[in-house]
Design an enzyme around this catalytic site. Structure first.
Site, PDB file in Angstrom:
ATOM      1  N   HIS A  77       1.080  -1.265  -0.301  1.00  0.00           N
ATOM      2  CA  HIS A  77       0.122   0.045  -0.068  1.00  0.00           C
ATOM      3  C   HIS A  77       0.830   1.430  -0.349  1.00  0.00           C
ATOM      4  O   HIS A  77       1.769   1.305  -0.012  1.00  0.00           O
ATOM      5  CB  HIS A  77      -0.823   0.006   0.998  1.00  0.00           C
ATOM      6  N   ASP A  79       0.495   4.834   1.047  1.00  0.00           N
ATOM      7  CA  ASP A  79      -0.135   5.317   2.146  1.00  0.00           C
ATOM      8  C   ASP A  79       0.319   4.711   3.432  1.00  0.00           C
ATOM      9  O   ASP A  79       1.086   3.952   3.592  1.00  0.00           O
ATOM     10  CB  ASP A  79      -1.305   5.770   2.627  1.00  0.00           C
ATOM     11  N   ASP A 116       6.276   0.780   6.751  1.00  0.00           N
ATOM     12  CA  ASP A 116       5.382   0.098   7.127  1.00  0.00           C
ATOM     13  C   ASP A 116       4.088   1.482   5.934  1.00  0.00           C
ATOM     14  O   ASP A 116       3.577   2.771   6.702  1.00  0.00           O
ATOM     15  CB  ASP A 116       4.242   0.198   8.242  1.00  0.00           C
ATOM     16  N   GLU A 146      -4.848   2.581   2.960  1.00  0.00           N
ATOM     17  CA  GLU A 146      -4.784   1.510   3.912  1.00  0.00           C
ATOM     18  C   GLU A 146      -5.002   1.493   5.119  1.00  0.00           C
ATOM     19  O   GLU A 146      -5.819   0.352   6.146  1.00  0.00           O
ATOM     20  CB  GLU A 146      -3.654  -0.283   4.093  1.00  0.00           C
ATOM     21  N   GLU A 147      -4.308   1.962   5.691  1.00  0.00           N
ATOM     22  CA  GLU A 147      -4.239   2.782   7.021  1.00  0.00           C
ATOM     23  C   GLU A 147      -5.267   2.902   8.018  1.00  0.00           C
ATOM     24  O   GLU A 147      -5.807   3.441   9.044  1.00  0.00           O
ATOM     25  CB  GLU A 147      -3.434   3.997   6.613  1.00  0.00           C
ATOM     26  N   ASP A 170       3.844  -6.745   3.652  1.00  0.00           N
ATOM     27  CA  ASP A 170       3.314  -5.675   4.610  1.00  0.00           C
ATOM     28  C   ASP A 170       3.395  -6.098   5.914  1.00  0.00           C
ATOM     29  O   ASP A 170       1.988  -5.691   6.380  1.00  0.00           O
ATOM     30  CB  ASP A 170       1.518  -5.443   4.050  1.00  0.00           C
ATOM     31  N   HIS A 461       3.229   2.180  13.603  1.00  0.00           N
ATOM     32  CA  HIS A 461       2.532   3.639  13.171  1.00  0.00           C
ATOM     33  C   HIS A 461       3.184   4.918  14.588  1.00  0.00           C
ATOM     34  O   HIS A 461       1.537   4.868  15.497  1.00  0.00           O
ATOM     35  CB  HIS A 461       1.204   3.128  13.864  1.00  0.00           C
TER      36      HIS A 461
END
Length: 490
Positions: A77, A79, A116, A146-147, A170, A461
């Protein structure tokens, strides 16, 4: 952008990662990275497609001698989660990530790194660009958002892809191969209340919870990390019961899929309780620090007395606050159930991600995850009940399915065999508690054989996110060998 990152091996991968990280790519604002990826595919002379929702697909024919291999989909992904330390001055909408190398890791200066899922994206880009890497026909799928909802995967139409095998790049442990993941649902509670005037003879405080590690609300939920919103509520609960504390404002957490690291509240108490309040709060903070000293040794709770000019004019009335702090205390946070079928796998959990109280309105946002749909909604309904009892409207949204493990997967056998030959031991075959896109993509392409793997990444994150350099080298070697061992069409 740090030249030392571009000098790392494999250079083709790290240079693509540096190129990608120069492009702002927040979730739901992917226009620039979509254009970047479209230009990249077209510059290689490859068929490059943007679908209706913004996913980018780049197709590359097989190299000579591999035309009879099954077509593979390589997927990551575009983003990234945007988090920064409070004292870091950085604009994610305009700036590229500032990277550096430290003790075998690539890190970012005060922000998330974007490993990520940027390492996965960069890996695919390097393979697409190469003229020397042997591979079967490739359909590179770069999804968006995705996030914050997986809307890219949800919006992908059936028939866009012809691949029989999907390699999702991922995950974040280089000795693991994932064959399943959790689904999720957002649970949002909102309410309005009539504010009342701040009582006379009051003193005000700004309470700040900070210094927590935070982390991924799926992959890190089992670690017992502190949740700033729950810590704040423990303080408010006690001070309301013992000193009649009243809340003016709360702002805690930021992203649904990140364990909240910080929370700030403005509150008032009667002057007569001032000294006792500080003493009591200090005692409770010491207890919380003792509980979390192993996992969150840098926890701080700061009580700043407000100047007269900064005193809030309005506060939450006692009855509304009574129900609010009790609903927050009741609402489950953390692991809800461990899987009885897979050792050490979290089946269901909840993250109380974001709390906002101000101007007569409150909202609490949670992300509930589970690999089993029934337990996902069991915990969601528990949250719903807690907040509806205090008078909130509760909404379920953004529900997405989990990915059911297929231990008979053909591509799984291929990856396990390669890993064992390269490292002299078998990898761990696992299901993870993160929300991978495989579950959603599988609803569009139910016959596709799917697998997920990746290099070691820590602190995703959060601003301590980092990618292990040696692990990325291991991962790259693994990917290149997988490309040569894709089964032939039957």
């Amino acid at each position: 952008m740090s030249q030392e990152v571009r000098s790392l091996e494999p250079k083709e991968l790290w240079n693509k990662f540096a190129d990608l990280n120069a492009v702002p790519r927040p979730s739901k604002k992917e226009e620039r990275v979509i254009e970047f990826m479209m230009n990249f595919g077209k510059s290689l002379g490859l068929e490059t497609i943007k679908d209706e929702v913004g996913n980018v697909i780049i197709k590359k024919p097989a190299t000579a001698g591999m035309e009879n291999k099954k077509t593979i989909v390589m997927q990551s992904h575009l983003d990234m989660v945007h988090q920064k330390n409070n004292d870091t001055i950085f604009d994610f909408d305009t700036q590229g990530i500032d990277m550096y190398v430290e003790e075998g890791w690539v890190r970012a200066k005060g922000t998330t790194l974007g490993a990520d899922n940027g390492i996965g994206v960069a890996t695919i880009m390097a393979i697409l660009e190469s003229n020397t890497i042997p591979h079967p026909a490739i359909e590179a799928l770069f999804t968006i958002d995705e996030e914050t909802g997986m809307t890219g995967a949800k919006g992908l139409q059936g028939g866009m892809l012809e691949g029989e095998i999907l390699l999702n790049l991922d995950t974040e442990e280089d000795d693991e191969i994932d064959i399943g993941c959790a689904g999720g649902v957002d649970v949002t509670a909102t309410a309005e209340y009539d504010e009342e005037d701040t009582p006379e003879a009051s003193v005000g405080y700004r309470i700040t919870v900070r210094g927590l590690n935070g982390g991924h609300s799926g992959m890190d939920i089992h670690k017992g990390l502190g949740n700033a919103n729950k810590i704040m509520n423990r303080l408010l609960f006690d001070a309301f019961d013992n000193f009649g504390l009243q809340i003016a404002k709360i702002k805690g957490g930021s992203l649904r899929n990140a364990i909240p690291r910080e929370s700030v509240a403005e509150v008032i108490i009667a002057k007569v309780y001032d000294e006792a309040f500080v003493f009591d709060m200090t005692s409770i903070v010491d207890e919380i620090k003792a509980e979390l000293h192993t996992v969150d040794p840098n926890l701080e709770v700061v009580f700043d007395k407000l100047e007269e000019a900064d005193m809030p004019k309005k506060v939450m009335p006692p009855m509304a606050q009574y129900f609010f702090v009790r609903a927050m205390q009741t609402a489950h946070n953390g692991v809800y159930r461990m899987s009885p079928d897979f050792e050490d796998l979290v089946e269901a959990s909840n993250n109380i991600a974001k709390v906002e109280v101000a101007d007569g309105q409150l909202s609490v946002k949670c992300l509930t995850r589970s690999s089993v749909e029934s337990s996902k909604f069991d915990i969601a309904n528990g949250l719903r009940s807690a907040f509806e009892l205090m008078g909130c409207e509760v909404e379920f949204s953004g529900s997405y399915p989990g990915w059911s493990p297929n231990p008979d997967s053909e591509i799984l056998d291929v990856l396990v065999d390669i890993y064992e030959k390269q490292h002299g031991e078998k990898p761990s075959v696992v299901a993870c508690h993160a929300g991978l896109e495989c579950g959603i993509l599988g609803t569009h392409y139910p016959e596709m054989d799917m697998i997920s793997f990746g290099p070691t990444i820590r602190g995703a994150h959060s601003p301590v996110e980092r990618a292990n350099i040696e692990s990325v080298q291991k991962f790259w070697k693994f990917v290149l060998e997988i490309l040569t061992q894709i089964p032939e069409r039957k």
